[in-house]
Design an enzyme around this catalytic site. Structure first.
Site, PDB file in Angstrom:
ATOM      1  N   GLY A  12      45.442  99.221   1.004  1.00 29.71           N
ATOM      2  CA  GLY A  12      44.046  98.771   0.982  1.00 29.71           C
ATOM      3  C   GLY A  12      43.343  99.004   2.316  1.00 29.71           C
ATOM      4  O   GLY A  12      42.305  98.391   2.597  1.00 29.71           O
ATOM      5  N   ASP A  37      45.700 103.759  -0.253  1.00 29.48           N
ATOM      6  CA  ASP A  37      44.535 103.113  -0.873  1.00 29.48           C
ATOM      7  C   ASP A  37      44.137 103.875  -2.135  1.00 29.48           C
ATOM      8  O   ASP A  37      44.090 105.099  -2.147  1.00 29.48           O
ATOM      9  CB  ASP A  37      43.369 103.084   0.130  1.00 29.48           C
ATOM     10  CG  ASP A  37      42.273 102.110  -0.253  1.00 29.48           C
ATOM     11  OD1 ASP A  37      42.042 101.153   0.511  1.00 29.48           O
ATOM     12  OD2 ASP A  37      41.628 102.314  -1.312  1.00 29.48           O
ATOM     13  N   THR A 127      43.774  84.572   0.908  1.00 30.77           N
ATOM     14  CA  THR A 127      42.450  84.023   1.202  1.00 30.77           C
ATOM     15  C   THR A 127      42.449  82.493   1.157  1.00 30.77           C
ATOM     16  O   THR A 127      43.249  81.892   0.434  1.00 30.77           O
ATOM     17  CB  THR A 127      41.434  84.560   0.158  1.00 30.77           C
ATOM     18  OG1 THR A 127      40.238  83.788   0.214  1.00 30.77           O
ATOM     19  CG2 THR A 127      41.971  84.467  -1.267  1.00 30.77           C
ATOM     20  N   ASP A 128      41.525  81.896   1.879  1.00 30.07           N
ATOM     21  CA  ASP A 128      41.363  80.428   1.821  1.00 30.07           C
ATOM     22  C   ASP A 128      40.877  79.968   0.444  1.00 30.07           C
ATOM     23  O   ASP A 128      40.940  78.786   0.119  1.00 30.07           O
ATOM     24  CB  ASP A 128      40.411  79.928   2.920  1.00 30.07           C
ATOM     25  CG  ASP A 128      38.981  80.452   2.823  1.00 30.07           C
ATOM     26  OD1 ASP A 128      38.697  81.306   1.959  1.00 30.07           O
ATOM     27  OD2 ASP A 128      38.137  80.009   3.628  1.00 30.07           O
ATOM     28  N   GLU A 129      40.389  80.924  -0.378  1.00 32.89           N
ATOM     29  CA  GLU A 129      39.842  80.530  -1.684  1.00 32.89           C
ATOM     30  C   GLU A 129      40.924  80.014  -2.623  1.00 32.89           C
ATOM     31  O   GLU A 129      40.610  79.372  -3.627  1.00 32.89           O
ATOM     32  CB  GLU A 129      39.077  81.700  -2.307  1.00 32.89           C
ATOM     33  CG  GLU A 129      37.983  82.150  -1.367  1.00 32.89           C
ATOM     34  CD  GLU A 129      36.915  83.006  -1.998  1.00 32.89           C
ATOM     35  OE1 GLU A 129      36.724  82.960  -3.220  1.00 32.89           O
ATOM     36  OE2 GLU A 129      36.246  83.723  -1.235  1.00 32.89           O
ATOM     37  N   TYR A 151      39.133  85.619  -9.337  1.00 31.53           N
ATOM     38  CA  TYR A 151      39.569  86.225  -8.067  1.00 31.53           C
ATOM     39  C   TYR A 151      40.580  85.325  -7.367  1.00 31.53           C
ATOM     40  O   TYR A 151      41.703  85.742  -7.062  1.00 31.53           O
ATOM     41  CB  TYR A 151      38.360  86.483  -7.155  1.00 31.53           C
ATOM     42  CG  TYR A 151      38.732  86.726  -5.693  1.00 31.53           C
ATOM     43  CD1 TYR A 151      39.501  87.833  -5.337  1.00 31.53           C
ATOM     44  CD2 TYR A 151      38.343  85.850  -4.683  1.00 31.53           C
ATOM     45  CE1 TYR A 151      39.866  88.060  -4.005  1.00 31.53           C
ATOM     46  CE2 TYR A 151      38.691  86.058  -3.363  1.00 31.53           C
ATOM     47  CZ  TYR A 151      39.455  87.163  -3.030  1.00 31.53           C
ATOM     48  OH  TYR A 151      39.817  87.380  -1.717  1.00 31.53           O
ATOM     49  N   LYS A 155      44.625  85.830  -6.669  1.00 31.55           N
ATOM     50  CA  LYS A 155      45.180  85.843  -5.299  1.00 31.55           C
ATOM     51  C   LYS A 155      46.264  84.767  -5.165  1.00 31.55           C
ATOM     52  O   LYS A 155      47.299  84.981  -4.538  1.00 31.55           O
ATOM     53  CB  LYS A 155      44.080  85.611  -4.251  1.00 31.55           C
ATOM     54  CG  LYS A 155      43.084  86.754  -4.107  1.00 31.55           C
ATOM     55  CD  LYS A 155      43.697  88.067  -3.646  1.00 31.55           C
ATOM     56  CE  LYS A 155      44.203  88.023  -2.219  1.00 31.55           C
ATOM     57  NZ  LYS A 155      44.686  89.360  -1.766  1.00 31.55           N
TER      58      LYS A 155
HETATM   59  P1  NAD Z   1      37.592  95.340   0.309  1.00 35.71           P
HETATM   60  O1  NAD Z   1      37.128  95.081  -1.082  1.00 35.71           O
HETATM   61  O2  NAD Z   1      36.627  95.766   1.348  1.00 35.71           O
HETATM   62  O3  NAD Z   1      38.761  96.429   0.293  1.00 35.71           O
HETATM   63  C1  NAD Z   1      39.804  96.432  -0.638  1.00 35.71           C
HETATM   64  C2  NAD Z   1      40.502  97.778  -0.523  1.00 35.71           C
HETATM   65  O4  NAD Z   1      41.618  97.780  -1.434  1.00 35.71           O
HETATM   66  C3  NAD Z   1      39.618  98.966  -0.912  1.00 35.71           C
HETATM   67  O5  NAD Z   1      39.765  99.994   0.043  1.00 35.71           O
HETATM   68  C4  NAD Z   1      40.157  99.393  -2.274  1.00 35.71           C
HETATM   69  O6  NAD Z   1      39.997 100.782  -2.534  1.00 35.71           O
HETATM   70  C5  NAD Z   1      41.614  99.013  -2.137  1.00 35.71           C
HETATM   71  N1  NAD Z   1      42.280  98.783  -3.439  1.00 35.71           N
HETATM   72  C6  NAD Z   1      41.812  98.028  -4.479  1.00 35.71           C
HETATM   73  N2  NAD Z   1      42.705  98.076  -5.500  1.00 35.71           N
HETATM   74  C7  NAD Z   1      43.740  98.843  -5.083  1.00 35.71           C
HETATM   75  C8  NAD Z   1      44.963  99.233  -5.681  1.00 35.71           C
HETATM   76  N3  NAD Z   1      45.291  98.856  -6.924  1.00 35.71           N
HETATM   77  N4  NAD Z   1      45.822 100.010  -4.972  1.00 35.71           N
HETATM   78  C9  NAD Z   1      45.503 100.414  -3.713  1.00 35.71           C
HETATM   79  N5  NAD Z   1      44.340 100.098  -3.107  1.00 35.71           N
HETATM   80  C10 NAD Z   1      43.472  99.309  -3.780  1.00 35.71           C
HETATM   81  O7  NAD Z   1      38.360  94.010   0.733  1.00 35.71           O
HETATM   82  P2  NAD Z   1      38.437  93.223   2.120  1.00 35.71           P
HETATM   83  O8  NAD Z   1      37.264  92.334   2.229  1.00 35.71           O
HETATM   84  O9  NAD Z   1      38.770  94.164   3.207  1.00 35.71           O
HETATM   85  O10 NAD Z   1      39.699  92.296   1.806  1.00 35.71           O
HETATM   86  C11 NAD Z   1      41.026  92.754   2.104  1.00 35.71           C
HETATM   87  C12 NAD Z   1      42.004  91.650   1.766  1.00 35.71           C
HETATM   88  O11 NAD Z   1      41.673  90.469   2.515  1.00 35.71           O
HETATM   89  C13 NAD Z   1      41.989  91.233   0.295  1.00 35.71           C
HETATM   90  O12 NAD Z   1      43.309  91.010  -0.124  1.00 35.71           O
HETATM   91  C14 NAD Z   1      41.195  89.939   0.277  1.00 35.71           C
HETATM   92  O13 NAD Z   1      41.636  89.096  -0.771  1.00 35.71           O
HETATM   93  C15 NAD Z   1      41.531  89.369   1.639  1.00 35.71           C
HETATM   94  N6  NAD Z   1      40.487  88.496   2.221  1.00 35.71           N
HETATM   95  C16 NAD Z   1      39.191  88.932   2.354  1.00 35.71           C
HETATM   96  C17 NAD Z   1      38.251  88.086   2.931  1.00 35.71           C
HETATM   97  C18 NAD Z   1      36.799  88.509   3.105  1.00 35.71           C
HETATM   98  O14 NAD Z   1      35.969  87.650   3.445  1.00 35.71           O
HETATM   99  N7  NAD Z   1      36.445  89.759   2.935  1.00 35.71           N
HETATM  100  C19 NAD Z   1      38.617  86.811   3.379  1.00 35.71           C
HETATM  101  C20 NAD Z   1      39.951  86.412   3.237  1.00 35.71           C
HETATM  102  C21 NAD Z   1      40.868  87.277   2.662  1.00 35.71           C
HETATM  103  P1  TYD Z   2      30.617  86.015  -0.908  1.00 33.64           P
HETATM  104  O1  TYD Z   2      30.251  86.865   0.262  1.00 33.64           O
HETATM  105  O2  TYD Z   2      30.624  86.611  -2.273  1.00 33.64           O
HETATM  106  O3  TYD Z   2      32.036  85.371  -0.552  1.00 33.64           O
HETATM  107  P2  TYD Z   2      32.858  84.205  -1.308  1.00 33.64           P
HETATM  108  O4  TYD Z   2      32.244  83.917  -2.606  1.00 33.64           O
HETATM  109  O5  TYD Z   2      34.178  84.876  -1.448  1.00 33.64           O
HETATM  110  O6  TYD Z   2      32.849  83.040  -0.376  1.00 33.64           O
HETATM  111  O7  TYD Z   2      29.661  84.751  -0.942  1.00 33.64           O
HETATM  112  C1  TYD Z   2      29.559  83.872   0.174  1.00 33.64           C
HETATM  113  C2  TYD Z   2      28.625  82.744  -0.220  1.00 33.64           C
HETATM  114  O8  TYD Z   2      27.315  83.287  -0.431  1.00 33.64           O
HETATM  115  C3  TYD Z   2      29.016  82.075  -1.527  1.00 33.64           C
HETATM  116  O9  TYD Z   2      28.764  80.670  -1.424  1.00 33.64           O
HETATM  117  C4  TYD Z   2      28.085  82.684  -2.560  1.00 33.64           C
HETATM  118  C5  TYD Z   2      26.829  82.994  -1.744  1.00 33.64           C
HETATM  119  N1  TYD Z   2      26.047  84.161  -2.217  1.00 33.64           N
HETATM  120  C6  TYD Z   2      24.681  84.032  -2.501  1.00 33.64           C
HETATM  121  O10 TYD Z   2      24.076  82.959  -2.351  1.00 33.64           O
HETATM  122  N2  TYD Z   2      24.006  85.134  -2.969  1.00 33.64           N
HETATM  123  C7  TYD Z   2      24.625  86.336  -3.170  1.00 33.64           C
HETATM  124  O11 TYD Z   2      23.952  87.300  -3.638  1.00 33.64           O
HETATM  125  C8  TYD Z   2      26.025  86.453  -2.843  1.00 33.64           C
HETATM  126  C9  TYD Z   2      26.736  87.765  -3.045  1.00 33.64           C
HETATM  127  C10 TYD Z   2      26.690  85.340  -2.363  1.00 33.64           C
END
Ligand code: NAD
Ligand code: TYD
Length: 338
Positions: A12, A37, A127-129, A151, A155
């Site tokens: 990823g 990826d 994730t914290d979710e 989601y 996770k």
């Molecule tokens: P992102 O959506 O930007 O990237 C996900 C990547 O995974 C992409 O490059 C996609 O092509 C690849 N991918 C998806 N399915 C795949 C598969 N089956 N095989 C190989 N590659 C695949 O995500 P992100 O925001 O960088 O998140 C990365 C990780 O961190 C995730 O596991 C997410 O749950 C976790 N995370 C994200 C956040 C956040 O706020 N973004 C917070 C906490 C944890």
């Molecule tokens: P998001 O970035 O989707 O992260 P997560 O749901 O994983 O926390 O959303 C962050 C917060 O913003 C969440 O409370 C939902 C809110 N949100 C909006 O109010 N409008 C939007 O269009 C989106 C995408 C999120």
């Protein structure tokens, strides 16, 4: 005792956090990175362009659920860090199937492959979710898992599989649980890049419900360093929270964006709430801090720099937002909500 590695498979790694992590390994630690990826709609080779040509960097396109291809790509790697996932809560509400395929089955196949290859360390990035709504206080790693969305449920299943593999098969796997992450290169479906790029395009900012939901914001580089700390120092079978310690309501985030881009409050459009919407996330990260990690980016500086990055890198997000994957999503999700 810190573990050392020479070549790490970053699953990823063409996404948001994974690309920053691959760069951290390569540039700060001198560790070779193989980015594996699938290149879903969220995967983006532009995120890796600056590493292309570096002898320590390789890219392989493949699915984590394809054990054979993954095993080939992981040949010669001594660790695997799994960022690969479907990651957007709203998409999981609209279409959960892909979340089960990647975040559950894909995670299982990745761990099975790591076991068969005798990989020295695996980090499952979560994730914290998975803790669901945290009404009061902050979740530590023993907090119950009460996920709210497809989601976070998928996770949480990945976390539980990781612990089962650690206990039953002695797979050296750790789980990290990061909080809401922000910074450059985040796909513009998530709150901060969506609102910033909408503002730059002259579109409205669709705030869900009353906008008083709270998230704990973590800069992407702090998140990447947290995962690296767990890779080097984490104890197998353990989870580690990676929290930014910056709780803000969505309204507060929106106000910062409006102020920075000099826009009036009327740019905000109040839209129907997300079903099952978690009100608050909050993490206790003291366990990771005992391994020497702490977040370094002050929130006000990080968010200002991030807003400026999107302002200065229009080509990066305009390419995404003009593409089919994004425009179809916008029509499907936001049309019914406004
Ligand atoms: P992102 O959506 O930007 O990237 C996900 C990547 O995974 C992409 O490059 C996609 O092509 C690849 N991918 C998806 N399915 C795949 C598969 N089956 N095989 C190989 N590659 C695949 O995500 P992100 O925001 O960088 O998140 C990365 C990780 O961190 C995730 O596991 C997410 O749950 C976790 N995370 C994200 C956040 C956040 O706020 N973004 C917070 C906490 C944890
Ligand atoms: P998001 O970035 O989707 O992260 P997560 O749901 O994983 O926390 O959303 C962050 C917060 O913003 C969440 O409370 C939902 C809110 N949100 C909006 O109010 N409008 C939007 O269009 C989106 C995408 C999120």
């Amino acid at each position: 005792m810190a573990q050392t590695f020479s070549k790490v498979l970053v699953a990823g790694g063409a996404g948001f956090i994974g690309s920053h992590f691959a760069r951290l390994l390569l540039r700060e630690h001198g560790i070779a990175a193989v980015v594996y990826d699938k290149l879903t709609y969220a995967g983006n080779l532009d995120n890796l362009a600056d590493m292309d040509g570096d002898p320590g960097f390789a890219f392989v396109q493949g699915d984590i659920a394809d054990a054979g291809a993954l095993a080939l790509a992981a040949h010669g790697c001594d660790a695997i860090v799994n960022f690969a996932a479907e990651t957007h809560v709203d998409r999981s509400i609209a279409d959960p199937e892909a979340f089960l395929e990647t975040d559950v089955t894909g995670t299982y196949r990745l761990m099975q492959t790591a076991l068969e290859l005798g990989i020295g360390k695996v980090v499952q990035v979560s994730t914290d979710e998975v803790y669901g709504d945290v009404a009061a206080g902050s979740a530590d790693e023993d907090w119950p898992l009460v996920p709210s969305s497809p989601y976070s449920a998928s996770k949480a299943a990945g976390d539980l599989l990781a612990f089962a593999f650690a206990r039953t098969y002695r797979l050296p796997v750790c789980v990290t649980r990061g909080s809401n992450t922000y910074g450059p290169n985040q796909y513009p479906e998530k709150l901060i890049p969506l609102f910033v790029t909408n503002a730059l395009e002259g579109l409205s900012l669709p705030l869900y419900g009353d906008g008083l939901q709270r998230r704990d914001w973590l800069h992407v580089e702090d998140h990447a360093r947290g995962v690296a700390t767990v890779l080097f120092e984490g104890e197998p079978g353990q989870a580690y929270n990676v929290g930014g310690g910056n709780e803000r309501t969505n309204r507060e985030i929106t106000d910062i964006i409006l102020r920075e881009l000099d826009l009036p409050a009327s740019a905000v459009k109040h839209v129907e709430d997300r079903p099952g919407h978690d009100r608050r996330y909050s993490l206790d990260s003291s366990k990771l801090k005992t391994l020497g990690w702490q977040p370094l980016m002050a929130f006000e500086r990080g968010i200002t720099q991030t807003i400026r990055w999107y302002r200065d890198n229009r080509a990066w997000w305009e390419r995404i937002k003009s593409g089919e994957a994004f425009t179809q999503w916008r029509e499907r999700w936001y049309a019914g909500r406004e």
